[in-house]
Write a protein that holds these residues in place. Sequence first.
Motif, PDB file in Angstrom:
ATOM      1  N   ARG A  87      -6.660  -1.756  -7.919  1.00 55.72           N
ATOM      2  CA  ARG A  87      -6.205  -2.410  -6.686  1.00 55.72           C
ATOM      3  C   ARG A  87      -7.250  -3.334  -6.075  1.00 55.72           C
ATOM      4  O   ARG A  87      -6.921  -4.412  -5.587  1.00 55.72           O
ATOM      5  N   THR A  88      -8.498  -2.902  -6.062  1.00 58.48           N
ATOM      6  CA  THR A  88      -9.545  -3.744  -5.477  1.00 58.48           C
ATOM      7  C   THR A  88     -10.918  -3.207  -5.823  1.00 58.48           C
ATOM      8  O   THR A  88     -11.108  -2.009  -6.061  1.00 58.48           O
TER       9      THR A  88
ATOM     10  N   ASP B 279      -0.175   7.690  -6.801  1.00 50.00           N
ATOM     11  CA  ASP B 279       0.719   7.017  -5.848  1.00 50.00           C
ATOM     12  C   ASP B 279       2.193   7.374  -6.062  1.00 50.00           C
ATOM     13  O   ASP B 279       3.086   6.581  -5.770  1.00 50.00           O
TER      14      ASP B 279
ATOM     15  N   LYS C  99      -9.135  -1.637   3.494  1.00 53.30           N
ATOM     16  CA  LYS C  99      -8.070  -1.005   4.274  1.00 53.30           C
ATOM     17  C   LYS C  99      -6.703  -1.596   3.929  1.00 53.30           C
ATOM     18  O   LYS C  99      -5.705  -0.872   3.854  1.00 53.30           O
ATOM     19  N   LYS C 100      -6.658  -2.897   3.675  1.00 55.64           N
ATOM     20  CA  LYS C 100      -5.388  -3.523   3.301  1.00 55.64           C
ATOM     21  C   LYS C 100      -4.916  -3.013   1.938  1.00 55.64           C
ATOM     22  O   LYS C 100      -3.724  -2.747   1.736  1.00 55.64           O
ATOM     23  N   ALA C 101      -5.860  -2.870   0.999  1.00 52.99           N
ATOM     24  CA  ALA C 101      -5.491  -2.357  -0.321  1.00 52.99           C
ATOM     25  C   ALA C 101      -4.940  -0.946  -0.213  1.00 52.99           C
ATOM     26  O   ALA C 101      -3.982  -0.570  -0.922  1.00 52.99           O
TER      27      ALA C 101
ATOM     28  N   GLU D 271      -3.487   0.304   2.524  1.00 56.83           N
ATOM     29  CA  GLU D 271      -2.196   0.187   3.213  1.00 56.83           C
ATOM     30  C   GLU D 271      -1.097  -0.300   2.268  1.00 56.83           C
ATOM     31  O   GLU D 271       0.076   0.070   2.424  1.00 56.83           O
ATOM     32  N   ASP D 272      -1.463  -1.122   1.298  1.00 55.57           N
ATOM     33  CA  ASP D 272      -0.477  -1.706   0.398  1.00 55.57           C
ATOM     34  C   ASP D 272       0.029  -0.744  -0.671  1.00 55.57           C
ATOM     35  O   ASP D 272       0.948  -1.076  -1.420  1.00 55.57           O
ATOM     36  N   ILE D 273      -0.572   0.431  -0.763  1.00 60.73           N
ATOM     37  CA  ILE D 273      -0.103   1.404  -1.754  1.00 60.73           C
ATOM     38  C   ILE D 273       1.278   1.905  -1.343  1.00 60.73           C
ATOM     39  O   ILE D 273       1.464   2.420  -0.237  1.00 60.73           O
ATOM     40  N   THR D 274       2.239   1.755  -2.222  1.00 61.41           N
ATOM     41  CA  THR D 274       3.600   2.226  -1.988  1.00 61.41           C
ATOM     42  C   THR D 274       3.876   3.406  -2.902  1.00 61.41           C
ATOM     43  O   THR D 274       3.763   3.287  -4.132  1.00 61.41           O
TER      44      THR D 274
ATOM     45  N   LYS E 285      -6.552   7.463   4.825  1.00 66.92           N
ATOM     46  CA  LYS E 285      -6.656   6.270   5.671  1.00 66.92           C
ATOM     47  C   LYS E 285      -7.401   6.574   6.971  1.00 66.92           C
ATOM     48  O   LYS E 285      -8.135   5.722   7.488  1.00 66.92           O
TER      49      LYS E 285
END
Length: 314
Positions: free
Chosen positions: A82-83, A36, A92-94, A96-99, A48
């Motif tokens: 992360r999950t 990341d 999908k949220k996990a 998306e939350d990767i910065t 994604k």
Amino acid sequence: MLKYFCCLAILVVAKPWLVDGQSVEKKNSLVFVIDDTGSMSDDIDEAKKQVDNIFDAALKEKDSTIKDFVIVTFNDPDVAHRTTTENRTVFKKALEDITVDGGDDCPEMALTGLKLALENSRDGSIVYLFSDADAKDHEKLETVKKLAKEKNCKLFFMLTGTCFDGPNAPGHRAYFDLAEATHGQVFSLTKKEVGQALGHAVESVRPSEFIGASAFSAVEMSDRSGGDNVVNFNVADNVKEVLISVSGSKISVDVTDSAGGKPKTEETAKTSGSTIIKVLDVKPGNYTANVFSVGDTSVVITGITKSGESSKIV
């Protein structure tokens, strides 16, 4: 130059075990280990785009061997679980939350992230690592290799770059060593090809078709102009299709059956550094795959069985 090498694959969907005398299918995880750092934004965006296809392949089949999905991220020095989830929305949220951030010094803690992922995954899991950097922590190679083999996990590496220490740097070769030890594969890609390469993941999770373990053979070329590599394999009577996955460059694959005929094939995924060929409507017997490629080459052959039966290709 013509080179021969043996490809042996012991192929199992997921070994059934007995509960109250009933045969029960063991479940495994589909795992994503993601670098990341700042330069990985495009890679993550491509991943994604494939999430729905992968979930559809893994969960819509009634006999699916995929139980859950795992995401682990890594950089330097941090790693994070992360999950672990069965839920598409949560996954999908996990993602998306990767910065993405940092990564200026290039080598990253890839093997630490991989170890964390294996510790949070089920036995027999399929693991995809995404990075554009070498492993800074390559001294953990034997520890990670031992854990992956104990858990019978297959490791696939989606690499869109490397550091500047050359192809034989320990942090780069660690990926190839782990792939070979676990019957996985290394794919060298451009960043825009990550989504295409994940066609491999879509194929690998189809429960009535995917056969869990396969062989890895690295072909050392005497020059960089390319060569033909002959792989002989046998197909059992419960196999209906065969997948031939090749990593290398300028790849072409020609398949011949024992009678000298040319079975029908189709290309299911292709990038600049990989090709997946599906051999359709195969019959029991001996086959030969003539694989042309430039540079180091790996070939993984798996069978697609009738009604999700176990099989082997030798």
